[in-house]
Design an enzyme around this catalytic site. Structure first.
Site, PDB file in Angstrom:
ATOM      1  CB  CYS A   1      -0.944   0.003   1.199  1.00 46.32           C
ATOM      2  SG  CYS A   1      -0.122  -0.029   2.800  1.00 46.32           S
ATOM      3  CG  ASN A   2       2.688   2.783   2.918  1.00 50.87           C
ATOM      4  OD1 ASN A   2       1.780   3.566   2.685  1.00 50.87           O
ATOM      5  ND2 ASN A   2       2.863   2.225   4.106  1.00 50.87           N
ATOM      6  NE  ARG A   3       8.245   0.167   0.674  1.00 49.20           N
ATOM      7  CZ  ARG A   3       9.056   1.214   0.889  1.00 49.20           C
ATOM      8  NH1 ARG A   3       9.899   1.609  -0.059  1.00 49.20           N
ATOM      9  NH2 ARG A   3       9.042   1.829   2.055  1.00 49.20           N
TER      10      ARG A   3
ATOM     11  CB  SER B   1       8.079   1.019   6.922  1.00 51.24           C
ATOM     12  OG  SER B   1       8.522  -0.173   6.321  1.00 51.24           O
TER      13      SER B   1
ATOM     14  CD  GLN C   1       3.541  -5.794   2.957  1.00 54.12           C
ATOM     15  OE1 GLN C   1       4.450  -4.972   3.134  1.00 54.12           O
ATOM     16  NE2 GLN C   1       2.261  -5.467   3.063  1.00 54.12           N
TER      17      GLN C   1
ATOM     18  CD  GLU D   1       0.558  -9.219   6.750  1.00 53.48           C
ATOM     19  OE1 GLU D   1       1.427  -9.209   7.647  1.00 53.48           O
ATOM     20  OE2 GLU D   1       0.831  -9.209   5.531  1.00 53.48           O
ATOM     21  CG  MET D   2      -4.150  -3.177   6.585  1.00 57.52           C
ATOM     22  SD  MET D   2      -2.639  -2.770   7.508  1.00 57.52           S
ATOM     23  CE  MET D   2      -1.523  -2.427   6.146  1.00 57.52           C
ATOM     24  CB  ILE D   3      -8.848  -6.956   6.922  1.00 60.22           C
ATOM     25  CG1 ILE D   3      -9.175  -5.883   5.878  1.00 60.22           C
ATOM     26  CG2 ILE D   3     -10.106  -7.366   7.671  1.00 60.22           C
ATOM     27  CD1 ILE D   3      -9.775  -4.606   6.448  1.00 60.22           C
TER      28      ILE D   3
END
Length: 429
Positions: free
Chosen positions: A51-53, A108, A119, A191-193
C-alpha cells in the site's frame, strides 16, 4: 553484472498515483513475464507492491533503467516524465542499500514495522514462480532478509511503534467515547484487515462483521473474532448498521461509493461514521470525505499518528544503518567476484581439455609398450608446456615496459610474487 531498482512510495508519490502502480500478489507473475519480455536482455526481476510502495529490482549484464522506467509508466497509464517526477532510481550499492533498508523497516511509514519483510518474501516467491529470479537477486534478497533479522534482534528499531491498524483504533477512540458501544465492519480479509480486526477486538466492540468477496476466507477470519460474515454485494444495503468501517481489498476500483454512503447516513439520521481506507488503490471514493458526519482517513492521513515515538528511536536507526552498511559492503564484494566467474569457468574448461588430451596421448604411449615412468614424464612435461606456453609468449612479446608488467603478473601467478633475481638486479641498477 549490474543491479538496478526503481519505484515510488509514500515519500515520493501521492496516494492516487501510487494506486495506478499497485499489483495484487496474483498479478505479479504475469506482470514480471511482461516486464522481462519487454527488455532486450530479459534480466532477473522482482516486483514488490504494497500500500505504500511499488518497486522493481533487476539484475543483468547491462543496466536498463530507462527501458524499465518506460515499461512501468506504460503499465500504469502515465507518461514517463510524470513517473520520473515521482519515482526514484538506484544502481548497484545504492539499490542494495535500499533493499536492505526496506526489509529492515527503515523506509516504512511505520518505522521498524515487520509486515514489509513478509511482503518482500512473498514478492520473491512470486518472482521464483515466474522464473524471473536468478543468482544475483537471490543473493540480494537472502542477504536483505538476514540483515533485517540482525537489525530486529540487535536494535530497538521496532520498539513502541504504532501500526496502521493500531492508529485506526486510536483515531476511532477520539471520535467515539466508548469503543465498546460501536459496531465495526471490516471490508476484505487480508493481512491488514486481520491486524485491524485484532486491534479492534481488543476493545470489545458491540459487534463486528466482515464483508469479503470470498465467503470461505471471510468465515475463516470471522471465526477468530466471533464476527458476522457477509458478501460484498450485501454491503450497500447494510452499511448504515455500522459506526466504523475499515476497508482494505485488492480491488482496482472503489467498492464503497458516494451514493451508498449518502444513503447510509440518511438511514442513520446522520449519526457520525468513522471510515478508514487502507487500500491502494482506494476502496472508498475520495468524495465521501466531503460529507458531513463522515470521518474518512486514508493510509497517508494515518502517517502523522504512526510517527509517534519515531524521534526516540533515532539511536536505533543509527545502529541499524551500521549493520546495513556492512551488509552492502559484503554484497558488493560478492557481486564484484561474480564478474570473474566466466573467466574462471573458461580456465577450468581449458585445463580440462589439456588434461584430457594428455591422457589420450599417455594411453597411446602405454599401448605401444612405453614404460610407465616414461609416459608419466611425457604427460607431466606436456601439461607443463601447455600451461606455461601463453605466459612464455607474452614475456617475449611487446616493448620493455609491457614485458615488465607481464613479468610482475607472471611472478605473482607462478612464483608467489617473487621476481627472478636477474630482473630484480636490473631494476636496482
Amino acid at each position: 553484472m549490474s543491479v538496478w531498482a526503481l519505484g515510488l512510495n509514500h515519500h515520493t508519490a501521492p496516494l492516487d498515483l501510487r494506486g495506478r502502480f499497485a499489483f495484487a500478489i496474483d498479478q505479479i507473475e504475469p506482470t514480471l513475464r511482461g516486464l522481462r519480455a519487454s527488455l532486450a536482455r530479459q534480466p532477473e526481476a522482482t516486483l514488490l507492491s504494497t500500500c505504500n510502495r511499488t518497486e522493481i529490482y533487476c539484475a543483468g549484464d547491462t543496466n536498463d533503467l530507462d527501458s524499465t522506467m518506460e515499461w512501468l509508466a506504460h503499465n500504469g497509464g502515465v507518461s514517463p516524465s510524470l513517473l520520473r517526477a515521482h519515482a526514484y532510481t538506484l544502481q548497484d550499492d545504492q539499490a542494495a542499500r535500499h533493499a536492505f533498508r526496506v526489509a529492515s523497516g527503515l523506509d516504512s511509514m511505520v518505522l521498524g514495522e515487520p509486515q514489509i519483510l513478509g511482503q518482500m518474501k512473498d514478492a520473491v516467491r512470486a518472482a521464483e514462480d515466474a522464473g524471473a529470479m536468478g543468482t544475483t537477486l537471490h543473493q540480494l534478497f537472502q542477504r536483505s532478509f538476514a540483515v533485517a533479522k540482525e537489525v530486529r534482534t540487535s536494535t530497538e528499531i521496532g520498539a513502541h511503534s504504532i501500526s496502521m491498524a493500531a492508529a485506526a483504533v486510536r483515531l476511532a477512540g477520539q471520535l467515539f467515547e466508548d469503543l465498546g458501544d460501536i459496531k465495526v465492519l471490516f471490508v476484505g480479509a487480508g493481512e491488514m484487515i486481520d491486524l485491524a480486526a485484532t486491534h479492534f477486538a481488543a476493545k470489545n466492540p458491540k459487534a463486528m462483521a466482515i464483508a469479503n468477496r470470498s465467503l470461505d476466507r471471510g468465515e475463516k477470519l470471522a471465526s477468530r473474532f466471533g464476527a458476522e460474515v457477509m458478501r460484498l454485494g450485501d454491503l450497500p444495503g447494510r452499511l448504515h448498521e455500522f459506526d466504523a468501517v475499515i476497508s482494505c481489498t485488492a480491488s482496482t476500483l472503489p467498492i464503497i461509493g458516494l451514493g451508498a454512503v449518502e444513503r447510509a447516513l440518511k438511514r442513520r439520521k446522520h449519526r457520525p461514521m468513522f471510515m478508514v481506507d487502507l487500500a491502494v488503490p482506494r476502496d472508498i471514493e475520495p468524495e465521501v470525505k466531503e460529507l458531513s458526519d463522515i470521518y474518512l482517513y486514508t493510509v497517508d492521513d494515518l502517517a502523522h499518528v504512526v510517527q509517534t515515538g519515531r524521534d526516540s528511536r533515532q539511536a536505533a536507526v543509527a545502529e541499524a544503518e551500521v549493520i546495513i552498511d556492512a551488509g552492502v559492503q559484503n554484497f558488493m564484494h560478492w557481486l564484484d567476484q561474480r564478474g570473474s566467474v566466466p573467466l574462471i569457468q573458461q580456465l577450468n574448461a581449458q585445463a580440462d581439455a589439456w588434461r584430457a588430451a594428455e591422457i589420450v596421448r599417455a594411453k597411446k604411449l602405454l599401448a605401444r609398450g612405453e614404460s610407465i615412468e616414461e609416459v608419466l614424464e611425457a604427460m607431466s612435461r606436456g601439461l607443463t608446456q601447455k600451461m606455461l606456453h601463453g605466459a612464455m609468449a607474452e614475456l617475449h612479446a611487446g616493448d620493455a615496459s609491457s614485458r615488465e608488467a607481464t613479468a610482475r603478473t607472471v611472478s605473482k601467478l607462478f612464483l608467489r610474487g617473487q621476481m627472478p633475481r636477474a630482473a630484480t638486479e636490473r631494476k636496482e641498477r
